[in-house]
Scaffold this active site. Structure first.
Site, PDB file in Angstrom:
ATOM      1  N   MET A 117      11.720  13.709 -60.649  1.00  0.00           N
ATOM      2  CA  MET A 117      10.561  14.558 -60.884  1.00  0.00           C
ATOM      3  C   MET A 117       9.510  13.803 -61.656  1.00  0.00           C
ATOM      4  O   MET A 117       9.827  12.971 -62.491  1.00  0.00           O
ATOM      5  CB  MET A 117      10.960  15.784 -61.685  1.00  0.00           C
ATOM      6  CG  MET A 117       9.849  16.811 -61.690  1.00  0.00           C
ATOM      7  SD  MET A 117       9.910  17.889 -63.080  1.00  0.00           S
ATOM      8  CE  MET A 117       8.402  17.457 -63.902  1.00  0.00           C
ATOM      9  N   HIS A 471      36.422  -6.634 -39.325  1.00  0.00           N
ATOM     10  CA  HIS A 471      36.968  -7.988 -39.382  1.00  0.00           C
ATOM     11  C   HIS A 471      35.946  -8.953 -39.965  1.00  0.00           C
ATOM     12  O   HIS A 471      36.236  -9.729 -40.869  1.00  0.00           O
ATOM     13  CB  HIS A 471      37.400  -8.424 -37.979  1.00  0.00           C
ATOM     14  CG  HIS A 471      37.949  -9.816 -37.934  1.00  0.00           C
ATOM     15  ND1 HIS A 471      37.157 -10.912 -37.682  1.00  0.00           N
ATOM     16  CD2 HIS A 471      39.194 -10.288 -38.145  1.00  0.00           C
ATOM     17  CE1 HIS A 471      37.912 -12.002 -37.721  1.00  0.00           C
ATOM     18  NE2 HIS A 471      39.157 -11.648 -38.003  1.00  0.00           N
ATOM     19  N   ARG A 592      49.020 -16.291 -45.500  1.00  0.00           N
ATOM     20  CA  ARG A 592      49.282 -15.770 -44.155  1.00  0.00           C
ATOM     21  C   ARG A 592      49.448 -16.947 -43.211  1.00  0.00           C
ATOM     22  O   ARG A 592      48.505 -17.702 -42.991  1.00  0.00           O
ATOM     23  CB  ARG A 592      48.110 -14.928 -43.660  1.00  0.00           C
ATOM     24  CG  ARG A 592      47.601 -13.877 -44.600  1.00  0.00           C
ATOM     25  CD  ARG A 592      46.407 -13.203 -43.911  1.00  0.00           C
ATOM     26  NE  ARG A 592      45.586 -12.408 -44.787  1.00  0.00           N
ATOM     27  CZ  ARG A 592      44.620 -12.897 -45.548  1.00  0.00           C
ATOM     28  NH1 ARG A 592      44.365 -14.193 -45.564  1.00  0.00           N
ATOM     29  NH2 ARG A 592      43.900 -12.092 -46.284  1.00  0.00           N
ATOM     30  N   GLU A 807      54.720  -2.115 -46.926  1.00  0.00           N
ATOM     31  CA  GLU A 807      53.471  -1.707 -46.268  1.00  0.00           C
ATOM     32  C   GLU A 807      53.711  -0.655 -45.209  1.00  0.00           C
ATOM     33  O   GLU A 807      52.800  -0.218 -44.524  1.00  0.00           O
ATOM     34  CB  GLU A 807      52.771  -2.930 -45.662  1.00  0.00           C
ATOM     35  CG  GLU A 807      53.665  -3.763 -44.783  1.00  0.00           C
ATOM     36  CD  GLU A 807      53.016  -5.069 -44.336  1.00  0.00           C
ATOM     37  OE1 GLU A 807      51.786  -5.148 -44.316  1.00  0.00           O
ATOM     38  OE2 GLU A 807      53.770  -6.000 -44.005  1.00  0.00           O
ATOM     39  N   GLY A 828      51.480  -4.196 -49.435  1.00  0.00           N
ATOM     40  CA  GLY A 828      50.414  -4.510 -48.490  1.00  0.00           C
ATOM     41  C   GLY A 828      49.606  -3.245 -48.285  1.00  0.00           C
ATOM     42  O   GLY A 828      49.865  -2.445 -47.389  1.00  0.00           O
ATOM     43  N   THR A 829      48.611  -3.066 -49.129  1.00  0.00           N
ATOM     44  CA  THR A 829      47.952  -1.759 -49.160  1.00  0.00           C
ATOM     45  C   THR A 829      47.015  -1.520 -47.976  1.00  0.00           C
ATOM     46  O   THR A 829      46.621  -0.385 -47.746  1.00  0.00           O
ATOM     47  CB  THR A 829      47.191  -1.565 -50.486  1.00  0.00           C
ATOM     48  OG1 THR A 829      46.421  -2.738 -50.736  1.00  0.00           O
ATOM     49  CG2 THR A 829      48.161  -1.335 -51.617  1.00  0.00           C
ATOM     50  N   ASN A 830      46.667  -2.579 -47.240  1.00  0.00           N
ATOM     51  CA  ASN A 830      45.870  -2.341 -46.025  1.00  0.00           C
ATOM     52  C   ASN A 830      46.697  -1.549 -45.014  1.00  0.00           C
ATOM     53  O   ASN A 830      46.285  -0.494 -44.539  1.00  0.00           O
ATOM     54  CB  ASN A 830      45.438  -3.659 -45.387  1.00  0.00           C
ATOM     55  CG  ASN A 830      44.395  -4.385 -46.210  1.00  0.00           C
ATOM     56  OD1 ASN A 830      43.854  -3.837 -47.151  1.00  0.00           O
ATOM     57  ND2 ASN A 830      44.126  -5.623 -45.854  1.00  0.00           N
ATOM     58  N   ASP A 831      47.879  -2.099 -44.686  1.00  0.00           N
ATOM     59  CA  ASP A 831      48.733  -1.401 -43.728  1.00  0.00           C
ATOM     60  C   ASP A 831      49.272  -0.098 -44.294  1.00  0.00           C
ATOM     61  O   ASP A 831      49.409   0.889 -43.589  1.00  0.00           O
ATOM     62  CB  ASP A 831      49.913  -2.297 -43.322  1.00  0.00           C
ATOM     63  CG  ASP A 831      49.592  -3.080 -42.063  1.00  0.00           C
ATOM     64  OD1 ASP A 831      48.949  -2.500 -41.163  1.00  0.00           O
ATOM     65  OD2 ASP A 831      49.977  -4.263 -41.979  1.00  0.00           O
TER      66      ASP A 831
HETATM   67  P1  ADP Z   1       9.624   8.750 -66.144  1.00  0.00           P
HETATM   68  O1  ADP Z   1      10.972   9.334 -66.262  1.00  0.00           O
HETATM   69  O2  ADP Z   1       9.102   8.732 -64.753  1.00  0.00           O
HETATM   70  O3  ADP Z   1       9.508   7.455 -66.868  1.00  0.00           O
HETATM   71  P2  ADP Z   1       8.274   9.918 -68.400  1.00  0.00           P
HETATM   72  O4  ADP Z   1       8.623  11.288 -68.827  1.00  0.00           O
HETATM   73  O5  ADP Z   1       8.851   8.808 -69.198  1.00  0.00           O
HETATM   74  O6  ADP Z   1       8.657   9.782 -66.869  1.00  0.00           O
HETATM   75  O7  ADP Z   1       6.681   9.830 -68.396  1.00  0.00           O
HETATM   76  C1  ADP Z   1       5.861   9.174 -67.494  1.00  0.00           C
HETATM   77  C2  ADP Z   1       4.786   8.385 -68.245  1.00  0.00           C
HETATM   78  O8  ADP Z   1       4.062   9.213 -69.123  1.00  0.00           O
HETATM   79  C3  ADP Z   1       5.378   7.298 -69.083  1.00  0.00           C
HETATM   80  O9  ADP Z   1       4.572   6.169 -69.007  1.00  0.00           O
HETATM   81  C4  ADP Z   1       5.354   7.878 -70.467  1.00  0.00           C
HETATM   82  O10 ADP Z   1       5.269   6.888 -71.444  1.00  0.00           O
HETATM   83  C5  ADP Z   1       4.094   8.721 -70.433  1.00  0.00           C
HETATM   84  N1  ADP Z   1       4.193   9.837 -71.388  1.00  0.00           N
HETATM   85  C6  ADP Z   1       5.131  10.786 -71.397  1.00  0.00           C
HETATM   86  N2  ADP Z   1       4.952  11.625 -72.432  1.00  0.00           N
HETATM   87  C7  ADP Z   1       3.863  11.189 -73.102  1.00  0.00           C
HETATM   88  C8  ADP Z   1       3.184  11.626 -74.275  1.00  0.00           C
HETATM   89  N3  ADP Z   1       3.595  12.697 -74.968  1.00  0.00           N
HETATM   90  N4  ADP Z   1       2.120  10.940 -74.666  1.00  0.00           N
HETATM   91  C9  ADP Z   1       1.697   9.868 -73.965  1.00  0.00           C
HETATM   92  N5  ADP Z   1       2.286   9.395 -72.858  1.00  0.00           N
HETATM   93  C10 ADP Z   1       3.375  10.048 -72.424  1.00  0.00           C
HETATM   94 MG    MG Z   2      50.366  -5.988 -43.168  1.00  0.00          MG
END
Ligand code: ADP
Ligand code: MG
Ligand code: MG
Length: 978
Positions: A117, A471, A592, A807, A828-831
């Site tokens: 995210m 293989h 072998r 095996e 012989g864990t493959n077989d």
């Molecule tokens: P990611 O997990 O993608 O690194 P972050 O939560 O670390 O996401 O944030 C994305 C960017 O925003 C980073 O460069 C982070 O340093 C910056 N950032 C997050 N929070 C702040 C804040 N409170 N003030 C300034 N920069 C922030």
């Molecule tokens: Mg064998």
């Protein structure tokens, strides 16, 4: 959980972090607060400059899902209270006033999941707080820039308005105003961008909330919801991340790196993440916010240059770098922002690194006393160690090939390393061209044992079919030959000698390059460099000339002092045994012998044998049955003469060759044990399948080609892996076993004269019934007696062990009986997997992948030992074998011997050693040490006799009842070792 009183919000700020009490240790804190929240709490508590804020727990996220995506009771009040505390601490007000509080809303699960995210920055801005910010900053452009970023992020991340709508809007304003960079836009430009963004909202039927609390609520919801988006779910699946509650949410006061030239933002590692070098490594941009550095809008500067731009901030960062490493005792990946000359820390987490960096950082930290050598050993991912040995494609060359559109195909990264060479389509061509000094890449639909010679001389191997245990993949990994397997897009035309994808066609003799690290195949040449470790092992480089070698060596020496399992190798020829020795093999766990039959002209001798063996056997039986009927016997003898001559010739030719092979191996291995397996594969694998070769064989032997063809047909088996193979061969054709035993004993006697005291261990394969082993053992005993008589000596000047491979499931279940005849077992864990699960090794690929995807099996059981099933067969075999013969030697061979999770299991059930291919030996050494650290039950040192301890007086005694009971407990529960 989930009552009104449950605590969901932990505040951090002003050098105090409530989250520190959320759990007892760092791991627990990460589970509750998420990685980001835990890092922010840590840094705050350590007195580092962290903008204040609060973390909503992963527990709240889990409850959000339990109650149909609604907030648990109490969360809203706790968030409100935390906002009030933030206001009080900062003197700012949220969503209103002259000094508005702006925050970021950031996700963060216990394990970092990039791309799950995006963060929302500058939350709290609306038409009125915007005006306040303009006054406050005295910088109208800055405030409008912050606003347009927020409007965009909120629309994109929270409301799901397509990202490119915003991109498009920004681009059109820039074009209209003749601006190249975002920073070229002035205030009017920024205003126009916001206006365009608003239109994007309208088009999507969404509205931008002016109410800061609504903005916050929606953003927290969006973070919660992101936990379950398909991207995140897929990421967790791919990276095998399980058992997490959800994501944490961090709400944090904004600081601004885009307030002017005295402000900036950056990311850094406390050490170089690709080499591990102990130097501050990072990049920053002045007058920039948040993700501008990674987004590549402008080219960031190397961190060292910050010293000139803002000396104070740089010195502070250098100090913080030291402090963080000391606190975490690991390499950290950090984010920081400078607002008008003041430094703020925004994130710290353990830094992702290459295996090269992992080794170097671990060793150097242990040497510096920052961590113990046990921690260093535990920290390096054993499974990746093999990458240290592979030759590598030149990185710049690879990047250039990519930009030039020279990617031909994408397959599985089956065997690590880079390779470049001329394309050939048959093993024979590979060998012929290699003899002329050409570098070749063998391209096949798939490979078979007949291709091994060609694979051995090839720089790399590419196949269109087959998976990670095909293989080609298995053999290539064993040889350390880079391999890309299963590149399904490739159309290979053996007749036309071309390989291609769509319009890209490569002819025999043209160059391709491949990376077994990534599975990519490239058109044309890319430079290849050998691993330094190999160069040192081969004396081409001195240890002092290679830091990589010295650190690798140090780490593995530490591992050796910790592990209890022995580590042997699977090696068939002296060259492999030699490499394995250099990798640290303590013996050969599997030699072998069938591979010896394939080399050079030997295959002719062996084919000669196979083609007459059945007839000889039949006629000999008839002869015996003829009894006193001399006329009939005479007639049979006449018919027998010709085939028997061929038969004896073949055995006569093979004996000295095999003897020579064994001598070579004994010489390399000295007094270390060498387990030699008698012939295992079904006979048809040795016969020529193609018409041309069949004719050639017929003319060599002076027999009609029809006879050859008939034998090939007769030996055809519907399921050869369950057919006439292993000890069954030796029982039906005892002369082969006898010849092999003779070759082993004679070879050992010969090298004994050179002052070597070899330790041969003769291994009878595929025993499922003790009688099979008894028969082969008796045969071996008879042959040894004959050799002794011929040489006129009373006993062998070296120890010989006779044992078996377990095996076949029946072998495991009746291991107590089998142990009466066996001095050692090698699982012989493959077989055992093939027969235990009922999966054919050769074509289970069709369903195994979906099986793993569906969670029927957690891992491909051919790659990682199936502990609950096949592992239990090994455990039963171990218990029963030791019950009959307490000092029986127990090990495993097969691909699992080089797989860390399987090695761990072997340690847990108390085997004596694992055996794996030469290049996996360092992996097994490290994995065995890691297993010993994880499961430190009363140790039995590697190589020590089971159940015996040395007292301080140097006497030995058998472990008493206490030891016996302990071991029993270890084996007692069938799931204890899962
Ligand atoms: P990611 O997990 O993608 O690194 P972050 O939560 O670390 O996401 O944030 C994305 C960017 O925003 C980073 O460069 C982070 O340093 C910056 N950032 C997050 N929070 C702040 C804040 N409170 N003030 C300034 N920069 C922030
Ligand atoms: Mg064998
Ligand atoms: Mg981040």
């Amino acid at each position: 959980m989930g009552s009104k009183k449950t605590r969901y919000v932990y505040f951090f700020g002003d050098a105090r972090a409530e989250g520190m009490s959320a759990a007892r240790d760092e791991k627990g804190r990460k589970a509750v607060l998420g990685g980001k929240g835990s890092g922010l709490a840590d840094m705050t508590a350590a007195g580092l400059p962290v903008p204040p804020g609060f973390t909503i727990t992963t527990v709240a996220c889990a409850l959000f899902y339990k109650s149909n995506r609604t907030w648990p009771a109490g969360l809203e009040e706790q968030v409100e209270a935390a906002i009030a505390r933030l206001e009080a601490l900062t003197g700012k007000t949220f969503g209103r006033g002259d000094n508005p509080l702006l925050v970021s809303v950031r996700s963060g699960a216990a394990v970092s999941m990039p791309g799950m995210m995006d963060t929302v920055l500058n939350l709290g801005l609306n038409d009125s707080t915007l005006q306040a910010m303009i006054k406050l900053a005295g910088n109208e452009r800055f405030a409008w820039d912050a606003y347009r970023r927020f409007v965009q992020m909120f629309g994109d991340v929270v409301l799901g308005i397509p990202h490119h709508d915003f991109e498009h809007a920004l681009q059109s304003v820039k074009e209209r105003r003749g601006a190249r960079l975002d920073t070229d836009l002035d205030v009017e430009g920024m205003k126009e961008v916001v206006a365009e963004y608003r239109k994007a909202y309208q088009r999507a039927g969404k509205s931008f909330p002016q109410d800061a609390r609504e903005q916050l609520r929606d953003s927290i919801d969006a973070v919660f919801n992101s936990w379950d988006n398909p991207r995140a779910v897929k990421y967790r699946q791919l990276n095998d991340i399980r058992g997490l509650l959800g994501t944490g949410v961090n709400v944090q006061t904004m600081v601004f790196g885009n307030m002017g030239d005295d402000s900036g933002t950056g990311v850094a590692f406390t050490r170089d993440p690709s080499t591990g070098q102990n130097k501050f490594y990072g990049e920053y941009l002045m007058n920039a916010q948040g993700e501008d550095v990674v987004a590549g809008i402008r080219t960031p500067q190397p961190i060292q240059t910050l010293a000139q731009v803002d000396g104070k901030a740089y010195r502070q960062l250098v100090q913080i770098r030291r402090k963080l490493e000391k606190h975490y005792r690991d390499m950290q990946d950090i984010e920081f922002t400078i607002e008008r000359g003041t430094l703020y820390m925004l994130q710290t987490r353990s830094g992702k690194r290459t295996i090269f960096a992992a080794v170097r950082a671990a060793v150097e930290m242990a040497q510096a006393g920052l961590i113990t050598k046990e921690e260093a050993v535990a920290r390096v991912p054993a499974g990746q160690l093999g990458q240290l040995f592979a030759p590598v494609l030149d990185r710049k060359g690879e990047a250039a090939a990519e930009t030039q559109g020279r990617v031909l195909a994408q397959g599985l990264p089956a065997s690590p390393g880079g390779a470049c060479g001329q394309v050939v389509f048959t093993a024979d061509t590979a060998e012929a061209w290699a003899k002329e000094g050409k570098k070749v890449v063998l391209v096949r639909l798939e490979t078979s044992p007949e291709d091994v010679g060609g694979m051995a001389v090839a720089q790399g191997v590419v196949t269109a079919r087959g998976g990670m245990t095909s293989h080609a993949a298995v053999v290539a990994r064993g040889m350390g030959t880079p391999c890309v397997a299963g590149a399904g897009q490739l159309r290979i035309d053996y007749a036309a000698k071309t390989v291609g994808v769509d319009a890209k066609v490569v002819r025999e003799g043209e160059y391709i390059s491949l990376s077994g690290f990534t599975g990519t195949v490239y058109l044309g040449q890319i430079k290849v460099q050998p691993s330094e470790i190999i160069q040192v092992q081969d004396g081409l480089l001195k240890p002092r000339e290679s830091l990589l070698y010295r650190q690798y060596n140090k780490l593995l020496k530490w591992a050796d002092s910790i592990r209890r399992l022995g580590v042997r190798t699977n090696a068939d020829i002296p060259r492999d045994a030699d490499r394995a020795s250099k990798m640290g093999a303590e013996g050969i766990g599997l030699c072998r012998t069938e591979h010896m039959f394939f080399e050079g002209d030997r295959i002719i001798s062996f084919r000669r044998f196979i083609l007459v063996a059945d007839e000889v056997k039949r006629l000999r039986d008839e002869l015996a049955a003829a009894g006193d009927d001399e006329a009939k016997a005479e007639q049979i003898r006449n018919r027998l003469a010709a085939p028997e001559a061929q038969y004896n010739q073949a055995l006569r030719e093979l004996l000295p060759l095999q003897r020579g092979d064994f001598e070579g191996i004994f010489r390399v291995m000295g007094s270390r044990p060498v387990t030699i397996r008698l012939l295992d594969p079904p006979l048809h694998e040795f016969l020529p399948q193609e018409e041309d070769n069949q004719r050639e064989m017929a003319s060599t032997m002076g027999i009609p080609v029809e006879v050859v063809k008939a034998t090939v047909t007769a030996l055809h088996e519907f399921n050869p892996m369950l057919g006439l193979r292993g000890c069954r061969l030796g029982i039906v054709y005892p002369d082969v076993s006898a010849m092999q035993v003779r070759a082993i004993i004679e070879a050992a006697l010969n090298v004994s004269k050179e002052g070597i005291r070899p330790h041969p261990e003769i291994m009878i394969p595929l025993v499922g019934n003790v009688v099979e082993l008894r028969l082969q053992r008796e045969l071996a005993g008879k042959v040894i007696g004959e050799v002794l008589a011929e040489r006129g000596i009373k006993s062998l000047p070296f120890p010989v062990k006779i044992g078996t491979m377990i095996e076949v499931p029946r072998g495991a279940i009746t291991a107590d009986e089998i142990a009466r005849e066996a001095e050692f077992f090698s699982f012989g864990t493959n077989d055992l997997t093939q027969m235990g699960c009922g999966f054919s090794r050769d074509d289970s690929g069709k369903f195994l992948r979906p099986y793993v995807d569906m969670g029927i099996y957690e891992y491909d059981p051919f790659q990682t030992l199936d502990r609950a099933g096949v592992g239990q067969l090994v455990r039963i075999g171990t218990e029963k074998g030791r019950a009959t013969r307490p000092d029986i030697k127990l090990g495993i061979c097969g691909e699992h011997g080089g797989d860390p999770a399987s090695v761990e299991f072997c340690h847990m059930i108390g085997l004596d050693y694992v055996s794996c291919s030469p290049y996996r030996i360092p992996v097994a050494r490290l994995a065995a040490a890691q297993a010993a650290l994880k499961h430190p039950y009363p140790a039995r040192k590697a190589g020590a006799k089971p159940g015996r301890k040395k007292t301080s007086a140097g006497k030995t005694y058998a472990a008493g009842r206490k030891g016996a009971r302990k071991r029993k407990r270890r084996y007692a529960s069938p799931t204890a070792a899962r």
